[in-house]
Motif scaffolding. Structure first.
Motif, PDB file in Angstrom:
ATOM      1  N   ASP A 138      22.887  43.686  -6.929  1.00 48.34           N
ATOM      2  CA  ASP A 138      23.502  44.706  -8.135  1.00 48.34           C
ATOM      3  C   ASP A 138      22.893  45.894  -7.656  1.00 48.34           C
ATOM      4  N   GLY A 139      23.621  47.066  -8.042  1.00 44.34           N
ATOM      5  CA  GLY A 139      23.227  48.416  -7.677  1.00 44.34           C
ATOM      6  C   GLY A 139      22.921  48.866  -6.572  1.00 44.34           C
ATOM      7  N   LEU A 146      24.501  52.291  -5.747  1.00 45.98           N
ATOM      8  CA  LEU A 146      24.121  53.585  -6.405  1.00 45.98           C
ATOM      9  C   LEU A 146      23.789  54.890  -5.631  1.00 45.98           C
ATOM     10  N   GLU A 205      17.630  43.625  -7.290  1.00 46.11           N
ATOM     11  CA  GLU A 205      18.562  44.744  -7.961  1.00 46.11           C
ATOM     12  C   GLU A 205      18.144  45.912  -7.867  1.00 46.11           C
ATOM     13  N   TYR A 218      18.068  49.582  -9.534  1.00 44.63           N
ATOM     14  CA  TYR A 218      18.547  49.771 -10.822  1.00 44.63           C
ATOM     15  C   TYR A 218      18.276  51.418 -10.991  1.00 44.63           C
ATOM     16  N   GLY A 219      19.228  51.846 -12.179  1.00 43.30           N
ATOM     17  CA  GLY A 219      19.099  53.342 -12.520  1.00 43.30           C
ATOM     18  C   GLY A 219      20.311  53.733 -13.383  1.00 43.30           C
ATOM     19  N   ASP A 220      20.436  54.742 -13.924  1.00 42.25           N
ATOM     20  CA  ASP A 220      21.186  55.442 -14.707  1.00 42.25           C
ATOM     21  C   ASP A 220      22.147  56.369 -13.897  1.00 42.25           C
ATOM     22  N   VAL A 249      19.494  55.945  -8.282  1.00 39.04           N
ATOM     23  CA  VAL A 249      18.429  54.911  -8.076  1.00 39.04           C
ATOM     24  C   VAL A 249      17.200  55.591  -8.862  1.00 39.04           C
ATOM     25  N   GLU A 250      16.906  54.609  -9.656  1.00 38.47           N
ATOM     26  CA  GLU A 250      15.465  54.874 -10.522  1.00 38.47           C
ATOM     27  C   GLU A 250      14.576  53.940 -10.065  1.00 38.47           C
ATOM     28  N   ARG A 301      14.177  46.175  -8.095  1.00 33.27           N
ATOM     29  CA  ARG A 301      13.510  44.855  -8.737  1.00 33.27           C
ATOM     30  C   ARG A 301      13.617  43.650  -7.740  1.00 33.27           C
ATOM     31  N   ASP A 306       9.072  45.156 -10.930  1.00 34.60           N
ATOM     32  CA  ASP A 306       9.564  46.335 -10.561  1.00 34.60           C
ATOM     33  C   ASP A 306       8.941  47.512  -9.765  1.00 34.60           C
TER      34      ASP A 306
END
Ligand SMILES: Cc1cc2nc3c(=O)[nH]c(=O)nc-3n(C[C@H](O)[C@H](O)[C@H](O)COP(=O)(O)OP(=O)(O)OC[C@H]3O[C@@H](n4cnc5c(N)ncnc54)[C@H](O)[C@@H]3O)c2cc1C
Ligand SMILES: NC(=O)c1ccc[n+]([C@@H]2O[C@H](COP(=O)([O-])OP(=O)(O)OC[C@H]3O[C@@H](n4cnc5c(N)ncnc54)[C@H](OP(=O)(O)O)[C@@H]3O)[C@@H](O)[C@H]2O)c1
Length: 469
Positions: A118-119, A122, A280, A282-284, A287-288, A291, A311
């Protein structure tokens, strides 16, 4: 009718090391078999050498020695380099069948293998191959690279991961003795990076690095190397591997040695983590962080997930999980392995039968693993098959037509408006790049500065030397 021996014509698609070695070996073996051969070596790029020019890291000048011997093979004049010609676009299989008795595909691999988590798509998540192409001045990637992260993750424990991590962590000024183009220097010089984290899913004894490339990390100016004791869990399989494999022994000893190395207070850090399987990104909206699930040894060289999630806040992720070959028009392709299906280099059809006159060598033959030197043995195997097939290749010759004249293929390309480059053209571009290097008076001894733009490469090549074929 059996053609005159001089009529044997072979096209090689791809002027990386595999293609060049194949041409050189082919010439020798065909001569030994009492024939002569005319070899055309095509490449989609205006310049030869494949990943040696567009993959090998700029701060690895010792590889230049290999280029010298490849250059001698092409200087010998036994094969004709025709660059800026893409198989599948500028030339079809039918064209090649019409003009050549045999075709050797040596198209290598240029793209990243996928990493399905996932992600991964991004913004801020990149494929290592794309970044490598950027810093090596490949003409088909954008001139600018977004280097705005202070903390970066690199996934993978192969030599490409080390290349990427090293180039990201190095200060741009320490690359100024190399052939990097000005735009690459400017991009790297603006990077705010402080921490580069490299993650392997297995242990320190299962890395796919090579010892020289690993040890080199300890000598990067103003970069502290950090390893973590909790990643070095004892495992009987690893211990056996260390005892039985000298390369593993050297690297494990090197990594263990770094556990007790005191930090030098450098402005940048390169962290090596093991036993981390990526879960994963992740990030809004970009990329933030990344994991991982911690892993543990299973006792047979593999690992299993432990359920422990961890993380790391990072603003960029590079996946260096291997390269992948691309399918070629009208040529069988194994979509699982990313190679042309073959038996010792003879291309196989869907029913597993060899397709007359079609061969493969290098990374597109056996997958994207191995050093430049390995492509030589590969080429020998493929060419040996081709030479064994010689009687069949020339029997019932279908290219005993005026079109088989050596210049017919060039006329065809011209007719299609393909601005092909030549060996003399490459030598002109090579001299031009070396001149650019010598003109950098601020950095004496610079061997070359690469020209990036395809149009500029083609113009320099063609203006200087088009008709000296
Ligand atoms: C990032 C990176 C760094 C590396 N560093 C080292 C190193 O330091 N030392 C070492 O020993 N090995 C290194 N390697 C491995 C080495 O590069 C490979 O073993 C070798 O290049 C494979 O050779 P090849 O000829 O099969 O493929 P490539 O070198 O990829 O050559 C393939 C050629 O085919 C051309 N081509 C592709 N498609 C077409 C088409 N449709 N029409 C015409 N031409 C086409 C391409 O333009 C290319 O020139 C590195 C690999 C990578 C990925
Ligand atoms: N200086 C040099 O000599 C040099 C420089 C660059 C490249 N090369 C050569 O070029 C070849 C290609 O190098 P490479 O680094 O692209 O490939 P590689 O050596 O095959 O390494 C790929 C790495 O990605 C990891 N990986 C694969 N899938 C993964 C996943 N789903 N999750 C996490 N990790 C994953 C692998 O881990 P596992 O082992 O666990 O599968 C491995 O550590 C190699 O032969 C290399 O030696 C040489």
């Amino acid at each position: 009718m059996t053609p005159a021996p001089s009529a044997l014509r072979v096209a090689i698609i791809g002027a990386g090391p595999a293609g060049i070695y194949a041409g050189n070996i082919l010439n020798r073996l065909v001569l030994e078999a009492g024939h002569t051969v005319a070899i055309d070596l095509f490449d989609a790029l205006p310049a030869p050498y494949g990943l040696i020019r567009y993959g090998v890291a700029p701060d690895h000048p010792r590889i230049k020695g290999i280029v010298k011997s490849l250059q001698e093979m092409l200087d010998a004049g036994n094969m004709r380099f025709i660059g800026n010609v893409s198989y599948g676009t500028d030339l079809t299989l039918a064209d090649l069948r019409e003009h050549y008795h045999a075709v050797i595909f040596a198209t290598g691999a240029i793209h990243d293998a996928p990493l399905v988590i996932d992600g991964i798509d991004l913004p801020g998540s990149f494929g290592a191959a794309d970044f490598v192409s950027w810093y090596d001045g490949h003409p088909d990637v954008p001139l600018e690279w977004p280097l705005d992260a202070t903390d970066v993750a690199v996934i993978g424990n192969g030599n490409v991961a080390l290349d990427v991590a090293r180039i990201l962590a190095k200060h741009a000024d320490d690359l100024l003795s190399t052939d990097i183009p000005a735009s690459v220097y400017a991009g790297l010089a603006g990077s705010p990076v402080t921490d580069v984290h490299v993650f392997g899913r297995r242990g320190p004894s299962q890395v796919k690095f090579t010892p020289i490339e690993l040890r080199e990390l300890a000598d990067i100016p103003d970069v502290d190397l950090v390893v973590y004791a909790e990643d070095f869990t004892p495992d009987s399989f690893s211990e056996q591997l260390v005892a039985s494999n000298n390369q593993v022994k050297i690297m494990t000893r090197t990594l263990n040695g770094w556990l007790t190395r005191a930090p030098l207070g450098a402005s940048r850090r390169l962290h090596l983590h093991f036993m981390h399987a990526p879960l994963e990104v992740y990030g809004d909206g970009r990329v933030e962080g990344i994991r991982f699930e911690r892993t543990e040894h299973t006792g047979d060289g593999n690992v299993r997930a432990t359920g422990q999630i961890v993380d790391y806040p990072v603003q960029a992720v590079y996946r260096a999980v291997g390269y992948r070959g691309s399918a070629l028009t009208e040529v069988p392709f194994d979509t699982v392995r990313g190679v042309i299906p073959n038996d010792g280099g003879r291309v196989l059809d869907a029913s597993g039968e060899p397709i007359a006159g079609l061969y493969a060598t290098g990374w597109i033959k056996r997958g994207p693993v191995g050093l430049i030197g390995h492509t030589k043995g590969d080429a020998l195997e493929t060419v040996t098959r081709l030479v064994a097939d010689l009687p069949a290749l020339v029997a019932g010759d279908t290219i005993e037509s005026p079109d088989s004249a050596p210049d017919a293929i060039l006329a065809l390309l011209e007719q299609r408006g393909v601005e092909f480059t030549t060996w003399a053209g490459w030598r002109a571009l090579d001299a031009h790049e070396q001149l650019l290097g010598s003109q950098d008076l601020a950095h004496p001894g610079r061997e070359r500065i690469k020209v990036i733009s395809r149009a500029e490469q083609v113009e320099i090549s063609r203006t200087e030397a088009l008709l000296t074929l």
